[in-house]
Design a protein around this motif. Structure first.
Motif, mmCIF file in Angstrom:
data_model
loop_
_atom_site.group_PDB
_atom_site.id
_atom_site.type_symbol
_atom_site.label_atom_id
_atom_site.label_comp_id
_atom_site.label_asym_id
_atom_site.label_seq_id
_atom_site.Cartn_x
_atom_site.Cartn_y
_atom_site.Cartn_z
ATOM 1 N N PHE A 2 12.734 -24.135 -16.776
ATOM 2 C CA PHE A 2 13.672 -25.205 -17.087
ATOM 3 C C PHE A 2 14.828 -24.620 -17.895
ATOM 4 N N THR A 3 16.046 -24.918 -17.481
ATOM 5 C CA THR A 3 17.199 -24.402 -18.199
ATOM 6 C C THR A 3 17.982 -25.499 -18.905
ATOM 7 N N THR A 4 17.891 -26.721 -18.428
ATOM 8 C CA THR A 4 18.556 -27.850 -19.059
ATOM 9 C C THR A 4 17.523 -28.954 -19.230
ATOM 10 N N VAL A 5 17.200 -29.266 -20.484
ATOM 11 C CA VAL A 5 16.230 -30.321 -20.793
ATOM 12 C C VAL A 5 16.680 -30.987 -22.094
ATOM 13 N N PRO A 6 16.772 -32.320 -22.113
ATOM 14 C CA PRO A 6 17.120 -32.967 -23.379
ATOM 15 C C PRO A 6 15.949 -32.896 -24.354
ATOM 16 N N PHE A 15 19.095 -39.077 -17.668
ATOM 17 C CA PHE A 15 19.351 -37.709 -18.111
ATOM 18 C C PHE A 15 19.218 -36.764 -16.920
ATOM 19 N N THR A 16 19.604 -35.524 -17.129
ATOM 20 C CA THR A 16 19.583 -34.496 -16.081
ATOM 21 C C THR A 16 18.774 -33.300 -16.564
ATOM 22 N N VAL A 17 18.008 -32.697 -15.661
ATOM 23 C CA VAL A 17 17.352 -31.424 -15.945
ATOM 24 C C VAL A 17 17.670 -30.451 -14.815
ATOM 25 N N SER A 68 19.292 -35.305 -11.360
ATOM 26 C CA SER A 68 20.128 -36.226 -12.129
ATOM 27 C C SER A 68 19.549 -37.630 -12.031
ATOM 28 N N GLY A 69 19.929 -38.478 -12.976
ATOM 29 C CA GLY A 69 19.511 -39.871 -12.927
ATOM 30 C C GLY A 69 18.047 -40.099 -13.243
ATOM 31 N N LEU A 70 17.429 -39.177 -13.977
ATOM 32 C CA LEU A 70 16.037 -39.346 -14.379
ATOM 33 C C LEU A 70 15.962 -40.248 -15.607
ATOM 34 N N SER A 71 14.853 -40.931 -15.791
ATOM 35 C CA SER A 71 14.646 -41.728 -17.003
ATOM 36 C C SER A 71 13.152 -41.939 -17.229
ATOM 37 N N PHE A 72 12.814 -42.261 -18.470
ATOM 38 C CA PHE A 72 11.455 -42.641 -18.841
ATOM 39 C C PHE A 72 11.445 -44.126 -19.140
ATOM 40 N N ASN A 73 10.349 -44.790 -18.845
ATOM 41 C CA ASN A 73 10.286 -46.236 -19.034
ATOM 42 C C ASN A 73 9.687 -46.653 -20.368
ATOM 43 N N ALA A 74 9.113 -45.731 -21.119
ATOM 44 C CA ALA A 74 8.413 -46.103 -22.347
ATOM 45 C C ALA A 74 8.613 -45.045 -23.431
ATOM 46 N N ASP A 75 8.581 -45.503 -24.667
ATOM 47 C CA ASP A 75 8.655 -44.598 -25.807
ATOM 48 C C ASP A 75 7.469 -43.646 -25.796
ATOM 49 N N GLY A 76 7.670 -42.467 -26.356
ATOM 50 C CA GLY A 76 6.582 -41.518 -26.473
ATOM 51 C C GLY A 76 7.085 -40.096 -26.408
ATOM 52 N N THR A 77 6.151 -39.178 -26.279
ATOM 53 C CA THR A 77 6.449 -37.755 -26.182
ATOM 54 C C THR A 77 5.996 -37.279 -24.814
ATOM 55 N N TYR A 78 6.911 -36.630 -24.108
ATOM 56 C CA TYR A 78 6.663 -36.211 -22.730
ATOM 57 C C TYR A 78 7.018 -34.728 -22.559
ATOM 58 N N ALA A 79 6.520 -34.151 -21.497
ATOM 59 C CA ALA A 79 6.982 -32.865 -20.972
ATOM 60 C C ALA A 79 6.970 -33.002 -19.452
ATOM 61 N N LEU A 80 7.786 -32.198 -18.798
ATOM 62 C CA LEU A 80 7.881 -32.228 -17.339
ATOM 63 C C LEU A 80 7.254 -30.976 -16.749
ATOM 64 N N ARG A 81 6.772 -31.098 -15.525
ATOM 65 C CA ARG A 81 6.212 -29.958 -14.783
ATOM 66 C C ARG A 81 6.957 -29.854 -13.469
ATOM 67 N N ALA A 82 7.435 -28.656 -13.170
ATOM 68 C CA ALA A 82 8.146 -28.397 -11.921
ATOM 69 C C ALA A 82 7.299 -27.478 -11.054
ATOM 70 N N SER A 93 10.065 -28.007 -22.252
ATOM 71 C CA SER A 93 9.847 -28.282 -23.663
ATOM 72 C C SER A 93 9.615 -29.790 -23.818
ATOM 73 N N VAL A 94 9.206 -30.206 -24.992
ATOM 74 C CA VAL A 94 8.888 -31.606 -25.253
ATOM 75 C C VAL A 94 10.159 -32.451 -25.314
ATOM 76 N N ILE A 95 10.070 -33.646 -24.742
ATOM 77 C CA ILE A 95 11.147 -34.634 -24.776
ATOM 78 C C ILE A 95 10.623 -35.849 -25.527
ATOM 79 N N VAL A 96 11.321 -36.244 -26.588
ATOM 80 C CA VAL A 96 10.941 -37.418 -27.369
ATOM 81 C C VAL A 96 11.745 -38.602 -26.850
ATOM 82 N N VAL A 97 11.046 -39.676 -26.498
ATOM 83 C CA VAL A 97 11.688 -40.879 -25.969
ATOM 84 C C VAL A 97 11.510 -41.998 -26.982
#
Length: 105
Positions: A2-6, A15-17, A68-82, A93-97
């Motif tokens: 991952f090179t771009t992660v909020p 958001f975009t990754v 592009s145009g990704l979003s999470f529907n709920a608060d919490g702590t997430y990570a993505l897998r590609a 890396s971890v994304i805080v929502v």
């Protein structure tokens, strides 16, 4: 990789990754039209009912897949897998929502 992660986004905020294809020597593989798929990683554990929304597949251009145009529907702590066939999976890396609206007490 991952090179771009909020690091933080609001629930429902788009958001975009970006994900790069890397070989065993960690060199960029500049292949086109390799399908990369995103999903929620299992660590940290996503919140109950937490979902990743948007288009979860993208083809690479010069070894880079842009989502592009990704979003999470709920608060919490997430990570993505590609994942991509023929390449090792990558975890972001971890994304805080957090809630998009302030809470006043």
């Amino acid at each position: 990789t991952f090179t771009t992660v909020p690091t933080e986004v609001n629930a429902g905020q788009e958001f975009t990754v970006q994900v790069q294809l890397r070989d065993g020597n960690d060199d960029l593989v500049t292949a086109d039209n390799v399908t990369v798929t995103l999903a929620l990683a299992t660590s940290p554990t996503p919140p109950a009912g937490g979902e990743l929304n948007g288009t979860l597949t993208a083809n690479t251009v010069d070894g880079v897949a842009t989502f592009s145009g990704l979003s999470f529907n709920a608060d919490g702590t997430y990570a993505l897998r590609a994942t991509a066939t023929g390449y090792s999976p990558a975890t972001s890396s971890v994304i805080v929502v957090e809630n998009a609206f302030p809470v006043y007490t």
